[in-house]
Design an enzyme around this catalytic site. Structure first.
Site, PDB file in Angstrom:
ATOM      1  N   LYS A  91       0.808  -1.225   0.000  1.00  0.00           N
ATOM      2  CA  LYS A  91       0.000   0.000   0.000  1.00  0.00           C
ATOM      3  C   LYS A  91       0.841   1.275   0.000  1.00  0.00           C
ATOM      4  CE  LYS A  91      -4.447  -1.487   1.762  1.00  0.00           C
ATOM      5  NZ  LYS A  91      -4.240  -2.916   2.104  1.00  0.00           N
ATOM      6  N   GLU A 113      -9.684   7.479   3.952  1.00  0.00           N
ATOM      7  CA  GLU A 113     -10.601   6.615   4.703  1.00  0.00           C
ATOM      8  C   GLU A 113      -9.919   5.270   4.840  1.00  0.00           C
ATOM      9  OE1 GLU A 113     -11.209   6.628   1.281  1.00  0.00           O
ATOM     10  OE2 GLU A 113     -10.792   4.474   1.232  1.00  0.00           O
ATOM     11  N   SER A 379       1.405  -9.914  -1.122  1.00  0.00           N
ATOM     12  CA  SER A 379       1.096  -8.492  -0.924  1.00  0.00           C
ATOM     13  C   SER A 379       1.493  -7.947   0.438  1.00  0.00           C
ATOM     14  CB  SER A 379      -0.396  -8.260  -1.155  1.00  0.00           C
ATOM     15  OG  SER A 379      -1.180  -9.104  -0.329  1.00  0.00           O
TER      16      SER A 379
HETATM   17  C1  LIG Z   1      -5.098  -3.904   1.685  1.00  0.00           C
HETATM   18  C2  LIG Z   1      -4.455  -5.182   1.375  1.00  0.00           C
HETATM   19  C3  LIG Z   1      -4.882  -5.988   0.302  1.00  0.00           C
HETATM   20  C4  LIG Z   1      -6.089  -5.670  -0.535  1.00  0.00           C
HETATM   21  O1  LIG Z   1      -6.032  -4.478  -1.228  1.00  0.00           O
HETATM   22  P1  LIG Z   1      -5.815  -4.434  -2.805  1.00  0.00           P
HETATM   23  O2  LIG Z   1      -6.115  -3.020  -3.158  1.00  0.00           O
HETATM   24  O3  LIG Z   1      -6.779  -5.389  -3.413  1.00  0.00           O
HETATM   25  O4  LIG Z   1      -4.421  -4.818  -3.058  1.00  0.00           O
HETATM   26  C5  LIG Z   1      -4.186  -7.154   0.030  1.00  0.00           C
HETATM   27  N1  LIG Z   1      -3.130  -7.532   0.775  1.00  0.00           N
HETATM   28  C6  LIG Z   1      -2.688  -6.797   1.818  1.00  0.00           C
HETATM   29  C7  LIG Z   1      -1.520  -7.285   2.595  1.00  0.00           C
HETATM   30  C8  LIG Z   1      -3.337  -5.600   2.157  1.00  0.00           C
HETATM   31  O5  LIG Z   1      -2.889  -4.886   3.189  1.00  0.00           O
END
Ligand SMILES: *Cc1c(COP(=O)(O)O)cnc(C)c1O
Length: 395
Positions: A91, A113, A379
């Site tokens: 993010k 938000e 992610s």
């Molecule tokens: C917020 C988050 C997501 C989901 O958000 P996307 O916008 O779909 O990427 C996925 N993995 C992690 C670790 C997150 O913090």
């Protein structure tokens, strides 16, 4: 004519996208639309963006060949380690980009938000970095549920404002943020956390996150002597880490894209966030896209064990990828994600975020060939999910 998977000049991906916003918001969104491409293309912007990604975020993140996992599943598995980014997930790539844009537009007050608090923390982090005022709207119920992230935001100097209307969760926080932006059009920049919202947000966020696939190409060239994997797999909440991991492969149909949604307790259980499969076309956060709704168009509360996938819609790019079948959409249950999460910890010594564990679970659902190069976008890291892991497995 060849199908395009990128946004068109009107802000649409096929039939999805656009900017369906109250008239009062039009000047803010229009200012951004007119300037985001030219400002982000400036050499000084690119230099500052990439230097912060390197020195502050810790990029490039490794593309790690997961040897034991590959042996287990009899294919070649690479993990793109977004979990190693500063603050623990992808993010921050986006919030760095947006805050640099905010500064160049002369905005010194940042609003955002947040649902689970991850985007709130990523925004509070870059505001501290730049010395800008930060106000994060968060549903009252989420504030109770996500105490550690609320504490993080406060430590970083942000003000967390509770949204007390409606279901007191993410969509109510979004309404409050939009109201704030309408009331403060001149000095305020609204940092959105995924490839959602009115045009140009989905495209802007996808571009900032596209550094993920840019790096995958370079790194694969070193490892495999080709820029192109056979598969890229990523989880989808709003869709930003997937958009970033897919971005440079969108027009190369030899690269199979797999988007993984949260099936929660099962797609047909009434408790899920499998948006593309269950969703119908509608408008959410100013964008026309697939979203889960009742017969009369009321947004349904989503459910997933992972807070980051618990979103009732999906970004317009993903609706288009779903509709055109450019990406395959797979829904993974809570149970399968939790199992895949703990399996990665034991096999590779990496504790993934539960969101990312949904992407890993695809290994159990699909058979890959031994020569296939499979890239899974990891992610985020699992530290934030420790309590969920503890309760689920009685650790
Ligand atoms: C917020 C988050 C997501 C989901 O958000 P996307 O916008 O779909 O990427 C996925 N993995 C992690 C670790 C997150 O913090």
């Amino acid at each position: 004519m060849k199908t395009s998977y990128n946004v068109d000049e009107n802000g649409f991906y096929g039939e999805f996208g656009g900017a369906f916003i109250p008239e009062m918001l039009y000047p803010n969104v229009e200012e951004l639309r007119q300037q985001y491409l030219s400002i982000t293309a400036e050499a000084s912007f690119q230099d500052e963006f990439h230097s912060l990604l390197k020195e502050y975020v810790g990029r490039p993140t490794p593309l790690y060949f997961a040897k034991r996992l590959s042996e287990e599943f009899k294919t070649k598995i690479y993990l793109k380690r977004e979990d190693l980014c500063h603050t623990g997930a992808h993010k921050i790539n986006n919030t760095i980009g947006q805050i640099l844009l905010a500064k160049r537009l002369g905005k010194n007050r940042i609003i955002a938000e947040t649902g689970a608090g991850q985007h709130g923390v990523a925004t509070a982090t870059v505001c501290a970095l730049m010395g800008l005022q930060c106000i994060v709207y968060m549903g009252e119920i989420d504030i109770e549920r996500q105490a550690p992230n609320v504490a993080r935001m406060k430590m970083l100097g942000a003000e967390v404002r509770p949204a007390t209307s409606g279901s007191k969760t993410l969509k109510d926080a979004t309404n409050e943020a939009i109201r704030d932006w309408i009331n403060n059009p001149l000095d305020t920049f609204y940092i959105i956390g995924s490839v959602v919202g009115p045009h140009p947000y989905p495209d802007m966020v996808a571009r900032f996150q596209s550094v993920i696939s840019e790096e995958i190409q370079k790194q694969l060239l070193e490892h495999e002597n080709t820029e192109n994997p056979d598969y890229v797999i990523a989880c989808v909440g709003g869709g930003s880490n997937a958009a970033g991991a897919f971005y440079h492969f969108l027009d190369n149909e030899s690269v199979n894209l797999i988007a993984v949604e949260a099936a929660g307790k099962g797609v047909d259980s009434g408790e899920s966030a499998a948006t593309s499969i269950l969703g119908k076309i509608g408008v959410i956060h100013g964008s026309k896209t697939l979203l889960m709704q009742t017969q009369d168009g009321q947004i349904t509360e989503p459910y997933s064990i992972s807070a980051g996938l618990d979103y009732p819609g999906v970004g317009p790019m993903h609706s288009h990828l779903f509709k055109t079948k450019r990406a395959e959409f797979i829904a993974i249950t809570d149970d399968d994600a939790m199992k895949a999460g703990i399996a990665l910890a034991k096999t590779e010594g990496i504790i993934p975020a539960i969101e990312s564990a949904h992407a890993l679970a695809v290994l159990h659902q699909k058979i890959f060939k031994p020569e296939d190069v499979v890239v899974i976008n990891l992610s985020g890291r699992g530290d934030k999910d420790l309590n969920t892991y503890i309760n689920y497995f009685n650790l």
